[in-house]
Design a protein around this motif. Structure first.
Motif, mmCIF file in Angstrom:
data_model
loop_
_atom_site.group_PDB
_atom_site.id
_atom_site.type_symbol
_atom_site.label_atom_id
_atom_site.label_comp_id
_atom_site.label_asym_id
_atom_site.label_seq_id
_atom_site.Cartn_x
_atom_site.Cartn_y
_atom_site.Cartn_z
ATOM 1 N N UNK A 126 0.849 -1.182 0.000
ATOM 2 C CA UNK A 126 0.000 0.000 0.000
ATOM 3 C C UNK A 126 0.889 1.238 0.000
ATOM 4 N N UNK A 127 0.512 2.212 -0.806
ATOM 5 C CA UNK A 127 1.201 3.489 -0.876
ATOM 6 C C UNK A 127 0.188 4.590 -0.544
ATOM 7 N N UNK A 128 0.577 5.535 0.320
ATOM 8 C CA UNK A 128 -0.331 6.628 0.635
ATOM 9 C C UNK A 128 0.248 7.579 1.653
ATOM 10 N N UNK A 169 -4.208 9.563 -4.159
ATOM 11 C CA UNK A 169 -3.238 8.689 -4.825
ATOM 12 C C UNK A 169 -3.002 7.396 -4.054
ATOM 13 N N UNK A 170 -3.852 7.113 -3.065
ATOM 14 C CA UNK A 170 -3.733 5.877 -2.304
ATOM 15 C C UNK A 170 -3.733 4.689 -3.273
ATOM 16 N N UNK A 210 -6.660 3.299 -5.548
ATOM 17 C CA UNK A 210 -7.948 3.084 -4.879
ATOM 18 C C UNK A 210 -8.405 4.312 -4.098
ATOM 19 N N UNK A 211 -7.618 5.398 -4.173
ATOM 20 C CA UNK A 211 -7.929 6.573 -3.372
ATOM 21 C C UNK A 211 -9.234 7.247 -3.722
ATOM 22 N N UNK A 216 -11.433 5.976 1.145
ATOM 23 C CA UNK A 216 -10.835 7.155 1.776
ATOM 24 C C UNK A 216 -9.541 6.813 2.523
ATOM 25 N N UNK A 217 -9.566 5.712 3.250
ATOM 26 C CA UNK A 217 -8.410 5.347 4.062
ATOM 27 C C UNK A 217 -8.273 3.826 4.137
#
Length: 227
Positions: A155-157, A179-180, A191-192, A196-197
């Motif tokens: 996961x990137x965020x 940009x998640x 998936x952003x 949301x989170x």
């Protein structure tokens, strides 16, 4: 035993303060060790006793030299409350000087021991997460993290929040942002816009990479130098 009056409480705190000062400064250089509450309290009490007695002996020597700066223990024991009422200000000054001197002795002795052991550096009482995600983050920036999970998913965020310390099994990391991104089995998906989170248990993370992006422009900022 619990002090029943304000004076007794103040006296108790004055007695244990030097040992607490010594232990707090020692932990800054050596870190905290897991031990029983009894052992820790015993060490604080012993240290306080030594530093307090040393301070009292020094003040007694000053008094014996002719400088009437402090209360007279003999007169206080002889006259009791009458002496205390007549010399209340002097008693307060005496206790304050004794406390300051005992704490100064604790600080000085800890510095001497640290120098002899080569413990000049200060040990930060914070986790690597708190260091990387908060302490090292430049002003005006946001932490952008890559969390690699044990099942191969990444996961990137932006870091929304995290558990700064405690057992690893109880920590959590929250990532967010438009940009998640989720990367799984060579498939990368942003998936952003839909989610949301994402909340990630720390126990599932194999490693965590962090960089710092300008909060306004999103550009990568230089990595801060270690202090």
């Amino acid at each position: 035993m619990i002090p029943q009056t304000l004076g007794a409480l103040a006296g108790f705190l004055a007695l244990v303060a030097p040992g607490i000062v010594f232990e707090l400064r020692r932990e800054r250089r050596r870190g905290r060790h897991q031990e029983t509450a009894f052992r820790e309290a015993s060490r604080v009490a012993l240290g306080s006793l030594v530093f307090t007695l040393t301070a009292v002996l020094f003040m007694t020597a000053v008094q014996a030299a002719g400088a009437r700066l402090f209360v007279s223990p003999a007169a206080w024991l002889t006259r009791g409350e009458a002496y205390a009422r007549e010399h209340l200000t002097l008693i307060v000054v005496t206790v304050a000087v004794e406390l300051a001197l005992a704490c100064a002795l604790a600080t000085g002795w800890e510095a001497v021991l640290a120098r002899r052991r080569g413990e000049a550096a200060t040990v930060q009482q914070r986790s690597a997460w708190a260091q990387a995600l908060r302490a090292d983050r430049p002003p005006g920036s946001r932490a952008w993290a890559h969390a690699q999970l044990e099942n191969g998913t990444s996961f990137y965020g932006y870091v929304r929040s995290y558990t700064p310390s405690g057992p690893l099994a109880e920590r959590e990391l929250v990532l967010e942002g438009e940009a998640l991104t989720c990367e799984k089995e060579e498939e990368t998906k942003v998936i952003g816009e839909e989610w949301r989170r994402v909340v990630i248990p720390a126990a599932k993370i194999t490693y965590l990479r962090v960089t710092y992006l300008d909060a306004m422009t999103g550009e990568t900022l230089p990595t801060p130098h270690a202090k």
